[in-house]
Structure formats: structure tokens, C-alpha cells
Write an enzyme that holds these catalytic residues in place. Structure first.
Site, PDB file in Angstrom:
ATOM      1  N   TYR A   1       5.067 -51.836  -0.382  1.00 14.36           N
ATOM      2  CA  TYR A   1       4.617 -51.987  -1.763  1.00 14.36           C
ATOM      3  C   TYR A   1       3.190 -52.517  -1.829  1.00 14.36           C
ATOM      4  CZ  TYR A   1       9.535 -51.531  -3.161  1.00 14.36           C
ATOM      5  OH  TYR A   1      10.823 -51.088  -3.357  1.00 14.36           O
TER       6      TYR A   1
ATOM      7  N   LYS B   1      24.242 -81.294   2.977  1.00 15.94           N
ATOM      8  CA  LYS B   1      24.118 -80.609   1.688  1.00 15.94           C
ATOM      9  C   LYS B   1      23.457 -79.246   1.897  1.00 15.94           C
ATOM     10  CE  LYS B   1      19.695 -82.853   0.674  1.00 15.94           C
ATOM     11  NZ  LYS B   1      18.910 -83.659  -0.282  1.00 15.94           N
TER      12      LYS B   1
END
Length: 385
Positions: free
Chosen positions: A272, A44
Site C-alpha cells: 500500500y 496482567k
């Protein structure tokens, strides 16, 4: 060692998938399992970020018996790619339209409740179709499944519908990776009690499975007829105390390239928020990979990478598409150099566990985070960068 070069590896960043390591892990796990226990490969979430189609082909060729996915669309993708092996859907399906697609693509759903089974039976009756189904019991995960106390009623309810052939009955362990096995043992005893109740009521039990990777490695008594292996398939141990059980090989590496190099003056902030400020003349490298690719922003100012067989510190906040490295002690690095974020380079290695431990998460989340804009390079020999 084989050096792989392609147009993709000339790009800013990519993921290497070692299919020989996958084959090795399948064989190691099969050798560890008790006699006659089948191996279900859980692929999955795009095979935990490894690429579901290629992984499915490799593990099936290596001897895996069953595949498991979480969603209907994951199963359709495998079928349309030509994968013909049995595919079990672990997630809950609840609508008639989804049932029709399950029939069309010959997938095997999990039934969790009587009401869900009724929707399936009605739809299958209209289609004049039958299905192999897997019944899930909740023995303590408190997620999908019918309560283990109600196992007999649930199985008998499903058995009344001729549209169903019960392929397996299973449950899922909540704490199998914990060194304290008390809850795992409680779930095991509940599963055993449910199975005993079925037999006492004259119900012939089909294939039984309970163990995930951690459970399978923890206790062979949990192996039953099949085990569901996810994380261990990809060479990552579900817990430190299970490392000695089998010899697994990591199957995924994350690589990127330096895209610019510059020198910053003292007291210059980086990225940042200026969470890193240079305390001296500092040479930095910008690398073309960021949190939009799956590098956790929480690793900012914490992670290391490997360049030329040496650790290098990441500095400043990781941005959407880029991150910065302090290469002051590496004066001859050049634009285009390969950076190892996860994986091996010479004698050093950075693992998914290293990242997970650094930011308080789990290796499952790390592996599943790498986005599709990072191309996958599939190979069968170790790359030596």
C-alpha cells in the site's frame, strides 16, 4: 537443541514461549531480592502476551508467592483454570456486582479511595462475607490511589469495617527506569513518611510493597516485604543501565513462514502506498503475518527479520495480515521457510527493545501487542530453527 514440530508450527505464524527461561528469570530475581522479600508476578494483559494460565503455572512452580492481574475477568480466568494461589487485582473495582464476583472467586482487590471502600463494605455486609484487601497510596504516579498525605485517615477508615482484612499497603513508582533517581527517591521518602505516620498513630503495618521491575533492580532499599515484577519476569530489562543486575533470558519469540516468492521489475512499487519502489530487479518474499497480529505498522521499511541466521530487510508498508521482505541476495529461499521476527536464530537476535527503540515506544507495548490469533507454543528447551 530440541526441534519442536506441531500442526501449529506448520501454520503461517505463531509465538514461542520458553517456560524454562521463565523459571530461570524467577530464580535470578529471587536470588537478587533481599532476605524475606516475596515475589509477586504481574501477569496482567495475558501475562504480557505470553499466556496467563501457563505462565501462572510455571512461575508458581518456580517459587513465586503472589500473582497480580489488572482486571476482574483476568482473575476469573485464572481461577477457572484451577490456579489457587493468592491473586491481587491491581485495577480499581467500583460496582456491587463486581464485588460479588471477587468474593465468589476469592480474589484480592485494591482499594484506592474511601468511597470505593464503602461500596465494598456495603456489598460484603449483604453477603455476610469478608475480604483480604490491598490499599494503594499515590506517592507521585498521579494515577490510582489515595494521596500519601492522607494515608492515616484512609487506613483508619478501612479498618472500621469488619468486612476487611488489610493484606498490604502499596504504591507505584513512576520513573524507576530513569537513570536519574531523584523522583524515585522522592516517592520512596513519601512512602516512608506515610508508613511512619501510620506507626505513629498506632497502626500496625501489614505487608508493604513499592517496587516494580525497575525499582527492584535499581535499589534493594525498595524491596520491603514484596516486589511486583512484570517486565523482568519475561526476560526484558526495564532500562539499559539495569542489564548487569541479573541475568535474564528472553521468553518470547515470534515466528512466521514465507507464503509466496516473486521477482519484481525495476520501478515496481511494493504494498500500500508504494512506500518502497524497487531500484533494480528484486526478489521478494511475502510472509503471513501483519499488524492485525501485533506487528507495528510503524516498523514498515525499518525492521529486519532473520532467515537462516542472516538479517533480511522488510520492505513496503506492513499490511493487516502480511509483510514483504527483500530476498534478492537469498536466491535459494523457498515457500514455507521459517522467518524469525523476534527472538534468536543462530548467532543473531532481534529483541522487543529493538522494535521499541525503532518506533519510539516501549518494550511493554511490543510484548502486549501480539494477538490471540497467533497461537502460543509452550516449551521448556530452546528451539533451534
Amino acid at each position: 537443541m530440541e526441534q519442536i514440530s506441531s500442526p501449529i508450527t506448520q501454520q503461517r505464524a505463531w509465538v514461542n514461549i520458553n517456560h524454562q527461561a521463565l523459571r530461570n528469570n524467577v530464580q535470578e530475581l529471587k536470588n537478587f531480592l533481599t532476605s524475606n522479600t516475596q515475589l509477586m508476578a504481574v501477569i496482567k494483559a495475558d501475562a504480557y502476551g505470553h499466556g496467563a494460565i501457563k505462565v501462572a503455572e510455571t512461575v508458581l512452580n518456580a517459587g513465586v508467592d503472589y500473582l497480580a492481574i489488572a482486571t476482574l475477568t483476568e482473575g476469573i480466568e485464572l481461577r477457572e483454570a484451577g490456579i489457587n494461589a493468592p491473586i491481587m487485582i491491581l485495577g480499581a473495582i467500583n460496582t456491587a456486582d463486581e464485588v460479588k464476583e471477587i468474593v465468589r472467586y476469592n480474589l484480592e482487590p485494591t482499594l484506592c479511595t474511601p468511597s470505593q471502600a464503602f461500596v465494598f463494605a456495603e456489598t460484603l455486609s449483604c453477603l455476610n462475607a469478608t475480604l483480604l484487601v490491598h490499599l494503594k497510596l499515590d506517592t507521585g504516579m498521579s494515577r490510582l490511589g489515595t494521596h500519601w498525605h492522607n494515608a492515616v485517615d484512609f487506613v483508619q477508615y478501612v479498618q472500621q469495617f469488619p468486612q476487611f482484612q488489610i493484606k498490604s499497603i502499596y504504591s507505584h513508582l513512576a520513573t524507576a527506569d530513569d537513570i536519574n533517581t531523584s523522583i524515585m527517591e522522592l516517592q520512596h521518602s513519601r512512602f516512608e513518611e506515610a508508613i511512619s505516620a501510620l506507626k505513629a498513630n498506632g497502626i500496625k503495618t501489614p505487608c508493604l510493597h513499592l517496587a516494580n521491575s525497575a525499582g527492584a533492580l535499581s535499589d534493594r532499599a525498595l524491596h520491603y516485604d514484596m516486589v511486583r515484577i512484570g517486565l523482568a519476569l519475561y526476560g526484558v530489562y526495564p532500562a539499559p543501565h539495569l542489564h548487569q543486575k541479573v541475568k535474564l533470558q528472553a521468553t518470547l519469540e515470534v515466528k512466521a513462514r514465507i507464503t509466496q516468492i516473486k521477482t519484481l521489475l525495476p520501478n515496481t512499487g511494493v504494498s500500500y502506498g508504494h512506500t518502497f519502489v524497487c531500484d533494480r530487479l528484486t526478489k521478494i518474499a511475502i510472509v503471513g503475518i501483519g499488524y492485525a497480529d501485533g506487528i507495528p505498522r510503524l516498523l514498515s521499511n525499518k525492521m529486519k527479520v532473520i532467515i537462516r541466521g542472516q538479517f533480511v530487510d522488510q520492505i513496503g508498508n506492513i499490511t493487516m495480515d502480511q509483510l514483504m521482505l527483500n530476498i534478492t541476495n537469498f536466491p535459494d529461499l523457498e515457500v514455507g521457510e521459517i522467518v524469525t521476527l523476534l527472538g534468536k536464530d543462530e548467532d543473531l537476535e532481534i529483541s522487543a527493545d529493538d522494535w521499541a527503540n525503532s518506533i519510539g515506544t516501549i518494550s511493554w507495548e511490543i510484548l502486549c501487542s501480539f494477538k490471540h490469533r497467533l497461537p502460543r507454543i509452550n516449551y521448556h528447551k530452546k528451539i533451534d530453527d
